[in-house]
Motif scaffolding. Structure first.
Motif, PDB file in Angstrom:
ATOM      1  N   ASP A   1      -5.413  13.848 -14.430  1.00 18.35           N
ATOM      2  CA  ASP A   1      -6.685  13.998 -13.726  1.00 18.35           C
ATOM      3  C   ASP A   1      -7.207  15.417 -13.937  1.00 18.35           C
TER       4      ASP A   1
ATOM      5  N   ARG B   1     -10.055  16.749 -13.314  1.00 19.69           N
ATOM      6  CA  ARG B   1     -10.856  17.353 -12.237  1.00 19.69           C
ATOM      7  C   ARG B   1      -9.972  17.897 -11.119  1.00 19.69           C
TER       8      ARG B   1
ATOM      9  N   LYS C   1     -10.283  11.461  -9.860  1.00 15.51           N
ATOM     10  CA  LYS C   1     -11.274  12.158  -9.038  1.00 15.51           C
ATOM     11  C   LYS C   1     -12.630  12.083  -9.722  1.00 15.51           C
ATOM     12  N   THR C   2     -13.676  11.818  -8.962  1.00 16.43           N
ATOM     13  CA  THR C   2     -15.025  11.715  -9.532  1.00 16.43           C
ATOM     14  C   THR C   2     -15.940  12.860  -9.095  1.00 16.43           C
TER      15      THR C   2
END
Length: 228
Positions: free
Chosen positions: A32, A34, A208-209
């Motif tokens: 991930d 981010r 995670k966005t």
């Protein structure tokens, strides 16, 4: 079993496509970016450049998406051109064209259009122009050939697809208008079952966005480090 370090970004997705096309068993390991997981020691031991994708295949460690596609193609003997000097030259030339041109200029075009804290018109125009120029060269090539290397679907097409499927993100809503031949190839690959699986791989993990301060500092460390 081969370990595949991935995210939902264009470069890991093209590797996922190759893995699904070949049917090689693999263990997907999400990174991930981010959350900054690409900077953790366990991943840096695989890829010191702190970028996804990367693979570990026994004692072989390979990073950079173009290098991985070449490695997997040579390992399996699948989706590779004929074993001639001519075909080898074309293979390497177009693979490096994507690695050194299409990917970097497309990525920077998105960065300056979407993520840069200040809108720099020169930078936006510069990278959009170069991304468009590179896609134009590919589009011209595909006006003469069904696939990038002729009549056979290869890792070069997968390499192109990783970025071409996101042309609207790179060049804006009307980005496809100038590239009908590339659109044809992209649509054909999109329709392949392996492509659907490759795109869906990111859904196996909750990435995670949010592009908050944590994400910006993890993905764009230059924001907190001034280079003299």
């Amino acid at each position: 079993m081969l370990k595949f370090y991935y995210s939902g970004a264009p470069n890991p997705t093209k590797v996922a496509l190759m893995l699904e096309e070949t049917g090689l068993p693999y263990e997907p390991i999400p990174v991930d970016t981010r959350k900054g997981e690409q900077h953790k020691p366990e991943f840096l031991s695989v890829n010191p450049n702190a970028k996804v994708p990367a693979i570990v295949d026994g004692d072989a460690v390979v990073f950079d998406s173009s290098a991985i596609l070449l490695y997997l193609g040579e390992k399996t003997g699948k989706f590779m051109p004929a074993k001639t000097d001519k075909a080898r030259g074309e293979l390497l030339s177009w693979m490096m064209f994507v690695a050194s041109g299409v990917g970097p200029y497309s990525g920077q075009s998105v960065h300056f259009r979407v993520y840069a804290p200040e809108k720099n018109e020169y930078a936006i125009n510069r990278y959009a122009f170069e991304a468009q120029r590179h896609f134009g060269i590919i589009n011209e090539r595909l006006g003469k050939n069904k696939y990038m290397l002729g009549d056979t679907y290869t890792i070069v097409d997968m390499n192109v697809w990783g970025w071409s499927r996101l042309i609207p993100n790179v060049l804006g809503e009307k980005g496809w208008d100038k590239f009908p031949n590339l659109k044809r190839l992209t649509d054909e690959i999109n329709a392949r079952p392996a492509a659907a699986k490759a795109v869906a791989l990111k859904d196996q993990h909750k990435f995670k966005t949010e592009m908050d301060d944590e994400a910006k500092h993890a993905m764009f460390p230059h924001l907190k480090v001034k280079v003299a």
